[in-house]
Design a protein around this motif. Structure first.
Motif, PDB file in Angstrom:
ATOM      1  N   THR A  81       0.834  -1.208   0.000  1.00  0.00           N
ATOM      2  CA  THR A  81       0.000   0.000   0.000  1.00  0.00           C
ATOM      3  C   THR A  81       0.871   1.261   0.000  1.00  0.00           C
ATOM      4  O   THR A  81       0.559   2.236  -0.700  1.00  0.00           O
ATOM      5  CB  THR A  81      -0.934   0.002   1.220  1.00  0.00           C
ATOM      6  N   ALA A  82       1.955   1.242   0.777  1.00  0.00           N
ATOM      7  CA  ALA A  82       2.849   2.406   0.813  1.00  0.00           C
ATOM      8  C   ALA A  82       3.431   2.681  -0.570  1.00  0.00           C
ATOM      9  O   ALA A  82       3.560   3.835  -0.991  1.00  0.00           O
ATOM     10  CB  ALA A  82       3.966   2.179   1.829  1.00  0.00           C
ATOM     11  N   MET A  83       3.777   1.612  -1.293  1.00  0.00           N
ATOM     12  CA  MET A  83       4.304   1.765  -2.651  1.00  0.00           C
ATOM     13  C   MET A  83       3.223   2.285  -3.600  1.00  0.00           C
ATOM     14  O   MET A  83       3.452   3.204  -4.393  1.00  0.00           O
ATOM     15  CB  MET A  83       4.812   0.417  -3.178  1.00  0.00           C
ATOM     16  N   THR A  84       2.051   1.671  -3.545  1.00  0.00           N
ATOM     17  CA  THR A  84       0.980   2.037  -4.473  1.00  0.00           C
ATOM     18  C   THR A  84       0.494   3.461  -4.242  1.00  0.00           C
ATOM     19  O   THR A  84       0.267   4.216  -5.190  1.00  0.00           O
ATOM     20  CB  THR A  84      -0.212   1.076  -4.298  1.00  0.00           C
ATOM     21  N   SER A  85       0.343   3.821  -2.976  1.00  0.00           N
ATOM     22  CA  SER A  85      -0.296   5.104  -2.654  1.00  0.00           C
ATOM     23  C   SER A  85       0.680   6.262  -2.665  1.00  0.00           C
ATOM     24  O   SER A  85       0.265   7.408  -2.824  1.00  0.00           O
ATOM     25  CB  SER A  85      -0.955   5.013  -1.282  1.00  0.00           C
ATOM     26  N   ALA A  86       1.962   5.966  -2.483  1.00  0.00           N
ATOM     27  CA  ALA A  86       2.958   7.026  -2.279  1.00  0.00           C
ATOM     28  C   ALA A  86       2.540   7.947  -1.134  1.00  0.00           C
ATOM     29  O   ALA A  86       2.752   9.155  -1.164  1.00  0.00           O
ATOM     30  CB  ALA A  86       3.193   7.826  -3.565  1.00  0.00           C
ATOM     31  N   MET A  87       1.904   7.368  -0.136  1.00  0.00           N
ATOM     32  CA  MET A  87       1.523   8.091   1.075  1.00  0.00           C
ATOM     33  C   MET A  87       2.185   7.386   2.257  1.00  0.00           C
ATOM     34  O   MET A  87       2.499   6.192   2.189  1.00  0.00           O
ATOM     35  CB  MET A  87      -0.009   8.070   1.260  1.00  0.00           C
ATOM     36  N   ILE A  88       2.398   8.143   3.344  1.00  0.00           N
ATOM     37  CA  ILE A  88       2.803   7.477   4.583  1.00  0.00           C
ATOM     38  C   ILE A  88       1.677   6.530   4.961  1.00  0.00           C
ATOM     39  O   ILE A  88       0.502   6.910   4.941  1.00  0.00           O
ATOM     40  CB  ILE A  88       3.066   8.504   5.701  1.00  0.00           C
ATOM     41  N   THR A  89       2.017   5.294   5.252  1.00  0.00           N
ATOM     42  CA  THR A  89       0.986   4.282   5.484  1.00  0.00           C
ATOM     43  C   THR A  89       1.025   3.796   6.928  1.00  0.00           C
ATOM     44  O   THR A  89       2.060   3.340   7.403  1.00  0.00           O
ATOM     45  CB  THR A  89       1.192   3.095   4.507  1.00  0.00           C
ATOM     46  N   TRP A  90      -0.086   3.972   7.583  1.00  0.00           N
ATOM     47  CA  TRP A  90      -0.248   3.395   8.918  1.00  0.00           C
ATOM     48  C   TRP A  90      -0.965   2.052   8.742  1.00  0.00           C
ATOM     49  O   TRP A  90      -2.164   2.030   8.446  1.00  0.00           O
ATOM     50  CB  TRP A  90      -1.094   4.296   9.817  1.00  0.00           C
ATOM     51  N   ALA A  91      -0.223   0.971   8.914  1.00  0.00           N
ATOM     52  CA  ALA A  91      -0.813  -0.362   8.783  1.00  0.00           C
ATOM     53  C   ALA A  91      -1.152  -0.867  10.179  1.00  0.00           C
ATOM     54  O   ALA A  91      -0.263  -1.178  10.978  1.00  0.00           O
ATOM     55  CB  ALA A  91       0.165  -1.298   8.078  1.00  0.00           C
ATOM     56  N   VAL A  92      -2.443  -0.918  10.462  1.00  0.00           N
ATOM     57  CA  VAL A  92      -2.904  -1.226  11.824  1.00  0.00           C
ATOM     58  C   VAL A  92      -2.917  -2.738  12.041  1.00  0.00           C
ATOM     59  O   VAL A  92      -3.628  -3.467  11.340  1.00  0.00           O
ATOM     60  CB  VAL A  92      -4.314  -0.635  12.063  1.00  0.00           C
ATOM     61  N   ASP A  93      -2.146  -3.182  13.004  1.00  0.00           N
ATOM     62  CA  ASP A  93      -2.071  -4.620  13.336  1.00  0.00           C
ATOM     63  C   ASP A  93      -3.129  -4.927  14.400  1.00  0.00           C
ATOM     64  O   ASP A  93      -2.817  -5.300  15.527  1.00  0.00           O
ATOM     65  CB  ASP A  93      -0.656  -4.927  13.843  1.00  0.00           C
ATOM     66  N   TYR A  94      -4.382  -4.782  13.977  1.00  0.00           N
ATOM     67  CA  TYR A  94      -5.507  -4.877  14.912  1.00  0.00           C
ATOM     68  C   TYR A  94      -5.645  -6.284  15.514  1.00  0.00           C
ATOM     69  O   TYR A  94      -5.237  -7.267  14.908  1.00  0.00           O
ATOM     70  CB  TYR A  94      -6.810  -4.457  14.206  1.00  0.00           C
TER      71      TYR A  94
END
Lengths: 314, 314
Positions: free
Chosen positions: A107-120
């Motif tokens: 997602t970080a690569m695709t979006s070129a946004m800082i990605t918060w990946a929640v390990d819920y």
């Protein structure tokens, strides 16, 4: 399971469609060690699939108000760049830890946004509403760091369930909407009432009914409650939404019904359906998967406010 | 044919899905009287379906440079209102004459535009390219009466084939594009190579393979030629396009592939997929059909230039 493969997709996609179907026997609902073994083994298989494709993404592990989260970014992004709150897939039971980090890196690569990946948190130890609570906690924390116009919320499959349910919870709790929502073949109906659960049963070689997992997740709560099946929620006020599925996707109905409900609520929503694609794509590196990434990137760019004018009202 | 009916659609739609499938034996390719009988009988059945629903639409029958056309309008529309060039469905062999007029009347109601319903020539007497030639003739004539920004081209099923092929021909002949294109479950691939010709074969209770008719229409021409299968044409420069299909539609793949090819060509195109809908809708008066009409009307309004400012450049 049908073994017929169409000529209307790329050669790589045809190879993917020719693979034998993934089907898994589930433990009994009260067999907690059995579920834990299944989760561990399946996550190991997912990790093997990811081996050798470590992406050029900076990774930071953190606790956000107690919620384990990976902060991921491609090199060169400024600290104040917009943030993609990414909720991983995995049937609401798989995809935690290292799998979460690696999926978030994509997602970080695709979006070129800082990605918060929640390990819920997830079942069997942490059933509903633990996962959703964690997502709300992370979103609340993110709103302290970013203007909502600089936030995107998104997820695939189970992550699409949580992304949509998170926005319902946010509305109920008086929180602002993010700038956009991304729902990739979302599991928005845990009752599995859509037509494609029937019509695509023999054509999707990746997904099968998840009803046993859904019951484990719900832990006695009504599967049709909008916090569990956001398809049935009040979608008024949702932000512009990107939805994607495939014609062979078991969640085809989930996705097109969500699109129609968003449209009926007056929401700007765009639907992308890929030829013969099963649940979750053709494996990640086919022309079709790359076309989806490009389409999503275009959507995200179109809904990002100009960096040069950060104070402008939208 | 599957008899399973989902609960995820309206009660009227469920009744429609429970109807036995429409399946027809075709005459031999060279049996011209047999085809003529089949066309007459089937058109009579279509007319019976329309009986009693004469719409409040003014109807004028005319010849436009030799092409039989109905000019249809709801009451109160000014003479210089924008025009919807409507190409009727019917598998490239059915739907002429009175059926054309009645289907065009629905378009006139839905679009609130003056509707030119082209009663194009068809097999068995007039195979390809007669129908397409008639559409080009009508479009050329329309361009003499209207700014292209005040023209929409559209059609359903076979009419979607002709609408897209017409724009390919228009490009080749140096004619301007209309303001918008409408493709309702379009038959854009006469080779029937899409996946849904296989996966939805047992779920679409309206449409079945039309390969025999396609061959009658093509009359020896290559079915994959873009004038016969516009899915394979160069779509660059097409106007904003509205596409619609259903998850049970035999032409689901036709529609989503056309959407993807338009998007790949950089065209503004929006896709609407309706839950469990077979080819051509649920019969015309279900909530789902009305929702489609409303969505289409919204699209047409969004792509109409303001009437109060007819001279403004777009």
């Amino acid at each position: 399971m049908s073994e017929w493969v169409p000529q209307s997709v790329s050669e790589q996609a045809r190879k993917f469609l020719a693979m034998p179907p993934v089907r898994q026997n589930m433990p009994a609902l009260d067999d907690t060690p059995g579920w834990e073994r299944m989760v561990e083994q399946t996550d190991q298989l997912l990790l093997q699939r990811f081996l050798g494709v470590e992406l050029p993404v900076e990774s930071e592990e953190t606790e956000i108000d107690g919620v384990h989260t990976y902060v991921l970014r491609t090199q060169g992004l400024p600290d104040d760049a917009p943030v993609y709150l990414s909720l991983h897939g995995g049937a609401l039971i798989l995809g935690g830890g290292e799998v979460c980090r690696l999926m978030g890196s994509i997602t970080a690569m695709t979006s070129a946004m800082i990605t918060w990946a929640v390990d819920y948190r997830m079942p069997p130890r942490h059933p509903f509403p633990a996962a959703l609570d964690d997502c709300v906690t992370a979103y609340r924390a993110l709103l302290k760091e970013r203007d909502p116009r600089d936030i995107v919320v998104g997820g695939g499959s189970a992550g699409g369930n949580l992304a949509a349910a998170l926005l319902l919870r946010a509305k109920e709790e008086g929180l602002p909407m993010p700038s956009a929502l991304v729902l990739i073949t979302p599991e928005v109906d845990l009752t599995e009432s859509g037509d494609s659960f029937h019509t695509n049963r023999d054509f999707d070689n990746i997904a099968a009914s998840l009803m046993e997992v859904n019951q484990l997740y719900a832990n006695g709560h009504d599967l049709a409650h909008p916090h569990l099946s956001p398809l049935f929620g009040d979608l008024a006020g949702f932000p512009p939404t990107f939805l994607q599925t495939g014609t062979r996707d078991l969640f085809l109905s989930n996705t097109v019904r969500m699109h129609r409900r968003l449209r009926a609520a007056g929401i700007q929503a765009e639907l992308h359906v890929f030829e013969a694609m099963p649940h979750g794509g053709f494996g990640g590196a086919t022309p079709e998967d790359l076309e989806l990434h490009a389409e999503l990137r275009r959507f995200l760019d179109a809904h990002r406010r100009p960096a040069a004018d950060p104070g402008a009202a939208s």
